[in-house]
Design an enzyme around this catalytic site. Sequence first.
Site, PDB file in Angstrom:
ATOM      1  N   HIS A  70     -27.827   1.974 -18.134  1.00 48.21           N
ATOM      2  CA  HIS A  70     -27.295   0.813 -18.848  1.00 48.21           C
ATOM      3  C   HIS A  70     -27.965   0.710 -20.212  1.00 48.21           C
ATOM      4  O   HIS A  70     -29.159   0.420 -20.278  1.00 48.21           O
ATOM      5  CB  HIS A  70     -27.595  -0.482 -18.064  1.00 48.21           C
ATOM      6  CG  HIS A  70     -27.152  -0.446 -16.633  1.00 48.21           C
ATOM      7  ND1 HIS A  70     -27.728  -1.233 -15.647  1.00 48.21           N
ATOM      8  CD2 HIS A  70     -26.178   0.262 -16.006  1.00 48.21           C
ATOM      9  CE1 HIS A  70     -27.127  -0.996 -14.488  1.00 48.21           C
ATOM     10  NE2 HIS A  70     -26.192  -0.085 -14.682  1.00 48.21           N
TER      11      HIS A  70
HETATM   12  C1  LIG Z   1     -23.554   7.121 -13.902  1.00 48.72           C
HETATM   13  C2  LIG Z   1     -23.371   5.688 -14.339  1.00 48.72           C
HETATM   14  C3  LIG Z   1     -23.200   4.700 -13.380  1.00 48.72           C
HETATM   15  C4  LIG Z   1     -23.042   3.370 -13.777  1.00 48.72           C
HETATM   16  N1  LIG Z   1     -22.755   2.432 -12.839  1.00 48.72           N
HETATM   17  C5  LIG Z   1     -22.448   1.175 -13.217  1.00 48.72           C
HETATM   18  C6  LIG Z   1     -21.996   0.207 -12.274  1.00 48.72           C
HETATM   19  O1  LIG Z   1     -21.827   0.508 -11.106  1.00 48.72           O
HETATM   20  N2  LIG Z   1     -21.737  -1.043 -12.714  1.00 48.72           N
HETATM   21  C7  LIG Z   1     -21.912  -1.407 -14.029  1.00 48.72           C
HETATM   22  O2  LIG Z   1     -21.721  -2.584 -14.351  1.00 48.72           O
HETATM   23  N3  LIG Z   1     -22.305  -0.501 -14.944  1.00 48.72           N
HETATM   24  C8  LIG Z   1     -22.541   0.785 -14.587  1.00 48.72           C
HETATM   25  N4  LIG Z   1     -22.858   1.717 -15.524  1.00 48.72           N
HETATM   26  C9  LIG Z   1     -22.933   1.299 -16.921  1.00 48.72           C
HETATM   27  C10 LIG Z   1     -21.572   1.041 -17.539  1.00 48.72           C
HETATM   28  O3  LIG Z   1     -20.667   2.069 -17.238  1.00 48.72           O
HETATM   29  C11 LIG Z   1     -21.762   0.914 -19.048  1.00 48.72           C
HETATM   30  O4  LIG Z   1     -22.677  -0.132 -19.289  1.00 48.72           O
HETATM   31  C12 LIG Z   1     -20.480   0.630 -19.780  1.00 48.72           C
HETATM   32  O5  LIG Z   1     -19.530   1.630 -19.552  1.00 48.72           O
HETATM   33  C13 LIG Z   1     -20.769   0.530 -21.270  1.00 48.72           C
HETATM   34  O6  LIG Z   1     -19.583   0.242 -21.935  1.00 48.72           O
HETATM   35  P1  LIG Z   1     -19.427   0.598 -23.476  1.00 48.72           P
HETATM   36  O7  LIG Z   1     -18.055   0.246 -23.864  1.00 48.72           O
HETATM   37  O8  LIG Z   1     -20.558   0.011 -24.220  1.00 48.72           O
HETATM   38  O9  LIG Z   1     -19.629   2.187 -23.570  1.00 48.72           O
HETATM   39  P2  LIG Z   1     -18.963   3.352 -22.758  1.00 48.72           P
HETATM   40  O10 LIG Z   1     -18.229   2.869 -21.575  1.00 48.72           O
HETATM   41  O11 LIG Z   1     -20.039   4.345 -22.552  1.00 48.72           O
HETATM   42  O12 LIG Z   1     -17.877   3.941 -23.756  1.00 48.72           O
HETATM   43  C14 LIG Z   1     -18.197   4.506 -24.992  1.00 48.72           C
HETATM   44  C15 LIG Z   1     -17.180   5.582 -25.308  1.00 48.72           C
HETATM   45  O13 LIG Z   1     -17.253   5.876 -26.696  1.00 48.72           O
HETATM   46  C16 LIG Z   1     -17.133   7.267 -26.886  1.00 48.72           C
HETATM   47  N5  LIG Z   1     -17.760   7.623 -28.166  1.00 48.72           N
HETATM   48  C17 LIG Z   1     -19.077   7.689 -28.442  1.00 48.72           C
HETATM   49  N6  LIG Z   1     -19.261   8.043 -29.720  1.00 48.72           N
HETATM   50  C18 LIG Z   1     -18.039   8.186 -30.262  1.00 48.72           C
HETATM   51  C19 LIG Z   1     -17.588   8.556 -31.548  1.00 48.72           C
HETATM   52  N7  LIG Z   1     -18.439   8.821 -32.540  1.00 48.72           N
HETATM   53  N8  LIG Z   1     -16.263   8.648 -31.761  1.00 48.72           N
HETATM   54  C20 LIG Z   1     -15.375   8.377 -30.761  1.00 48.72           C
HETATM   55  N9  LIG Z   1     -15.758   8.023 -29.522  1.00 48.72           N
HETATM   56  C21 LIG Z   1     -17.085   7.922 -29.281  1.00 48.72           C
HETATM   57  C22 LIG Z   1     -17.840   7.849 -25.694  1.00 48.72           C
HETATM   58  O14 LIG Z   1     -17.422   9.191 -25.498  1.00 48.72           O
HETATM   59  C23 LIG Z   1     -17.444   6.892 -24.586  1.00 48.72           C
HETATM   60  O15 LIG Z   1     -16.272   7.333 -23.932  1.00 48.72           O
HETATM   61  C24 LIG Z   1     -23.063   3.046 -15.164  1.00 48.72           C
HETATM   62  C25 LIG Z   1     -23.245   4.040 -16.117  1.00 48.72           C
HETATM   63  C26 LIG Z   1     -23.386   5.357 -15.717  1.00 48.72           C
HETATM   64  C27 LIG Z   1     -23.572   6.418 -16.756  1.00 48.72           C
END
Ligand SMILES: Cc1cc2nc3c(=O)[nH]c(=O)nc-3n(C[C@H](O)[C@H](O)[C@H](O)COP(=O)(O)OP(=O)(O)OC[C@H]3O[C@@H](n4cnc5c(N)ncnc54)[C@H](O)[C@@H]3O)c2cc1C
Length: 645
Positions: free
Chosen positions: A581
Amino acid sequence: MASARRGRAATAGRQHAEVLAALAAGILGPDATPEVPGRVLATLDQLASPRDRDQLLAILRLLATRAGALTLTGRPAPLPGLTPEQAEAVVQRWQESRWAVQRRLASALIAATLTAVYAWPGPALERTGYPGPLGPAPDEPRRLDPITVTADEELACDVVVVGSGAGGGTVAAGLAEAGLDVVVLEKGGYHAEADFTHAEHEANRDLYLYGLTLATTDLGCRILAGSTLGGGTVVNYSTSFATPDFVLAEWARVSGVEAFVSGEVQASLDAVAGRLGVTTGASRPGARDALMEKGLAALGWHCAPLPRNVRGCPQDAGCGWCGMGCRHGAKQSTMRTYLEDAAARGTRIVVGADVRRVLINDARAVGVEARANGHRLRVRAKAVAAAAGAVETPALLLRSGLAGQVGRHLHLHPGTAAFGLFDEDARFWEGTLQARYSAELRDTLGEYAPTLETVPVHPGIGSAAVPWASATGHRALMDRFANLSLCATLTRDTSSGRVRTDREGNPRVLYKLNATDERHVAAGLAACGRVLAAAGAKEIMSLHPRRHTFRPSEPDAFQAWADAVRQTGFGGGRITLFSYHQMGSCRMGTDPATSAVDADHQTHQVKNLYVADSSVFPTASGVNPMLSVMGLAHRAAGRIAAQLA
Ligand SMILES: Cc1cc2nc3c(=O)[nH]c(=O)nc-3n(C[C@H](O)[C@H](O)[C@H](O)COP(=O)(O)OP(=O)(O)OC[C@H]3O[C@@H](n4cnc5c(N)ncnc54)[C@H](O)[C@@H]3O)c2cc1C
């Protein structure tokens, strides 16, 4: 000239391979295979910063020379000439070294080498009792039709969304619902049910950010994040906590943003929970959660089912593989929900598009520029919503010229676990992804207390977590991999790190665990040890490289273990922590002196540039953050649409 260069490159390549082969023999003993050096080199190619890879390769070349070996190992014996026992001793000395550089070298090489064997099919993996992928991926039709760029291109739209994960998918759907023309740019590829091979080495490469190689600069914490269409929501463990009231109250206090407590954020949290089908009715525990529950019950401690975002989840032994994508389509990732909603309203989704900078004109965002399959992609837009995750969003903003609070206040929920050896099979890779948790420590440690959960552990990542002190010792533990289970602890961190960029604009994550958090990690780990002991584990260990174990059957063993573990400590690379996270690196607030975005998610420095992901959390969420991210992104869509109207 060119042939001399080719000759030097060939010599360097041979040196890398020979040194890695010698180290593999030391780390793996008889499990070392000729493929290991090539796999380790392929892993190094995925590092966020090519500079880090080049430094490591330079060290490998030094180790192939007498002078270099003398400097780095204390003996003028090039690594390729060493016996496996001598190579093992070199790695052991590095592990115990006073020099942080040598400890880091050991930690990086041990993890990469072990993964190069246990994340791949082969005799070592077979000995663990792991059944490997459960058959081929299903022949399911694809539900989305993303664009892949094949030439330099320019697009135009109302809002361009960077990233398609929890934040990006949700904000895109909300904007499309408001009638806006949206383009989503995702750096990862499109991997749907038919692509989920469930082979660890392929999942690491295809679904995780930087092929799962990302870590803090001191290697004290490995950073796991999704990087595929749907981002973290495709690989995550489906736990779906709403942001607790005490956290919302703190966020309102810290940020000065009333919406956290006015009911506005709560309404968005409710809306996303409804869309994702969040339920506590699909949390049948697998063996490892059942063991944790048994231990918690024996101690009389808090234990409750986890809310999950699934529809039609079988909750059976096949479920533990869903960290590599859910083959049933039961996990309600943004790929299965909000991105479909957005696409149905005309949103264009581009995969393989790595956004390198926000185009800014007169302090207003006017679009973005991306690298896509070797081509340049420009998207002109009235507004940009950055949702690339809490590591990549600040990196994007920093390389686009923003400064101030951007990149600061990063939280990681640093996690670790106790592993327990049971007489019976626990097969801790399988079963419902996460089914139970305990907030027991909140009674004594308050709102920043660590929580206890389990996670599915597959042999590739598991081999790097299992303590390595010698090839034989590690091998013996891996032979009992099916008898291991775990209790993990996640700390709501008060420590805050920082995302910076290297000269090429790639992220570097700086993070240091403060004394409060170190105490909390220790308390959480001690609790994990007690839970596993109460569940019947015969031997329990922390994940420190210097093995700390105890046998519950021996008197006073628990206390001696807990004391030893605390004394060894958790910061500065003494143990590798895990972060699932990442949060807070462009935090929301009304004061530009302490925050990066305002109450409307708009950056204080650039108009029409919004952040809609985990970066905006004012402090760590304390609970697994996905639903909080989505709730805030849902609200952000409304604010952005209102401003563009
Ligand atoms: C293995 C694992 C298990 C988890 N389990 C849980 C759970 O059970 N419950 C929970 O609440 N949370 C869980 N989490 C955490 C949760 O998934 C994240 O906190 C959440 O997805 C974050 O959301 P976000 O939109 O900030 O980023 P993300 O969901 O990570 O999305 C960011 C996206 O942006 C893309 N990106 C990055 N840089 C660029 C760029 N320069 N140009 C274009 N695209 C880009 C990435 O490829 C990615 O697809 C887990 C995480 C992992 C890794």
